[in-house]
Design an enzyme around this catalytic site. Structure first.
Site, PDB file in Angstrom:
ATOM      1  N   TRP A 156     -46.103 -35.309 -10.833  1.00  0.00           N
ATOM      2  CA  TRP A 156     -45.017 -36.530 -10.481  1.00  0.00           C
ATOM      3  C   TRP A 156     -44.962 -37.651 -11.270  1.00  0.00           C
ATOM      4  CZ3 TRP A 156     -44.718 -41.032  -7.550  1.00  0.00           C
ATOM      5  CH2 TRP A 156     -43.372 -41.322  -7.298  1.00  0.00           C
ATOM      6  N   CYS A 179     -49.730 -30.777   7.343  1.00  0.00           N
ATOM      7  CA  CYS A 179     -51.260 -30.366   7.443  1.00  0.00           C
ATOM      8  C   CYS A 179     -52.157 -31.166   7.561  1.00  0.00           C
ATOM      9  CB  CYS A 179     -51.530 -29.701   5.998  1.00  0.00           C
ATOM     10  SG  CYS A 179     -50.532 -28.115   5.669  1.00  0.00           S
ATOM     11  N   ARG A 238     -63.571 -21.496  11.980  1.00  0.00           N
ATOM     12  CA  ARG A 238     -63.169 -20.601  10.599  1.00  0.00           C
ATOM     13  C   ARG A 238     -63.598 -21.016   9.487  1.00  0.00           C
ATOM     14  NH1 ARG A 238     -57.298 -21.125  10.664  1.00  0.00           N
ATOM     15  NH2 ARG A 238     -57.681 -23.135  12.135  1.00  0.00           N
ATOM     16  N   CYS A 253     -50.046 -28.888   0.075  1.00  0.00           N
ATOM     17  CA  CYS A 253     -51.113 -29.949  -0.137  1.00  0.00           C
ATOM     18  C   CYS A 253     -51.800 -30.298  -1.412  1.00  0.00           C
ATOM     19  CB  CYS A 253     -52.282 -29.593   0.936  1.00  0.00           C
ATOM     20  SG  CYS A 253     -51.616 -30.116   2.468  1.00  0.00           S
ATOM     21  N   GLU A 303     -54.627 -32.425   5.697  1.00  0.00           N
ATOM     22  CA  GLU A 303     -54.952 -33.219   4.471  1.00  0.00           C
ATOM     23  C   GLU A 303     -53.618 -34.078   4.319  1.00  0.00           C
ATOM     24  OE1 GLU A 303     -55.997 -28.841   3.268  1.00  0.00           O
ATOM     25  OE2 GLU A 303     -54.673 -29.900   4.644  1.00  0.00           O
ATOM     26  N   CYS A 358     -53.336 -25.827   1.041  1.00  0.00           N
ATOM     27  CA  CYS A 358     -52.084 -24.997   0.883  1.00  0.00           C
ATOM     28  C   CYS A 358     -51.416 -25.547  -0.475  1.00  0.00           C
ATOM     29  CB  CYS A 358     -51.084 -24.710   1.960  1.00  0.00           C
ATOM     30  SG  CYS A 358     -50.206 -26.722   2.334  1.00  0.00           S
ATOM     31  N   TYR A 406     -46.960 -29.744 -12.319  1.00  0.00           N
ATOM     32  CA  TYR A 406     -45.978 -30.588 -12.497  1.00  0.00           C
ATOM     33  C   TYR A 406     -46.781 -31.727 -11.617  1.00  0.00           C
ATOM     34  CZ  TYR A 406     -41.928 -33.575 -11.254  1.00  0.00           C
ATOM     35  OH  TYR A 406     -40.979 -34.626 -11.502  1.00  0.00           O
TER      36      TYR A 406
END
Length: 137
Positions: A129, A56, A84, A93, A58, A90, A127
């Site tokens: 990381w 994507c 748009r 991302c 991002e 998403c 979560y």
């Protein structure tokens, strides 16, 4: 409930919209992203669509920023081609942006209802990381 951050970075939205309008061509590049670095610079990128799940805008932006020596981002926005408008990140991302920049602000919404929210508000109870990595000693 999302905690809104009062300032909307109109210049950042415009930068992403300009890239979407001028650089997105055909099916391979349909989204543009722009981010403001901590030092004020604006970095832009476009997605690299591929049937295998290309990155994507991002995610491309994170690499483009690093290539320019930008490692701390303050605010990010994604804009779709063909007018748009602003498109929220998403799920993938959202997770990557949270892991790289846990204090990141993200511009979301549509039309005159654009707002800036924290990445943690877009991925509640997530979560993290870094929280699960062994400390290097």
């Amino acid at each position: 409930m999302t905690s809104q951050i009062p300032h909307l970075d109109d210049e950042l939205v415009q930068a992403a919209a300009d890239v979407a309008r001028t650089r997105c061509r055909g099916d391979n590049h349909t989204m543009a992203a722009a981010a403001r670095a901590q030092d004020g610079r604006i970095v832009t990128a476009v997605n690299a669509y591929h049937f295998t799940g290309g990155p994507c805008a991002e995610l491309v932006l994170i690499g483009a920023a690093a290539a320019q020596g930008v490692y701390e981002l303050d605010t990010v926005v994604a804009v779709g081609d063909r007018d748009r408008g602003v498109v929220p990140p998403c799920g993938r991302c959202r997770q990557v942006l949270l892991d790289y920049f846990p204090a990141l602000k993200v511009i979301v919404g549509e039309g005159d209802r654009l707002r800036t929210v924290l990445i943690t508000d877009l991925l509640p109870e997530s979560y993290v990381w870094a929280d699960h990595q062994l400390d290097a000693e």
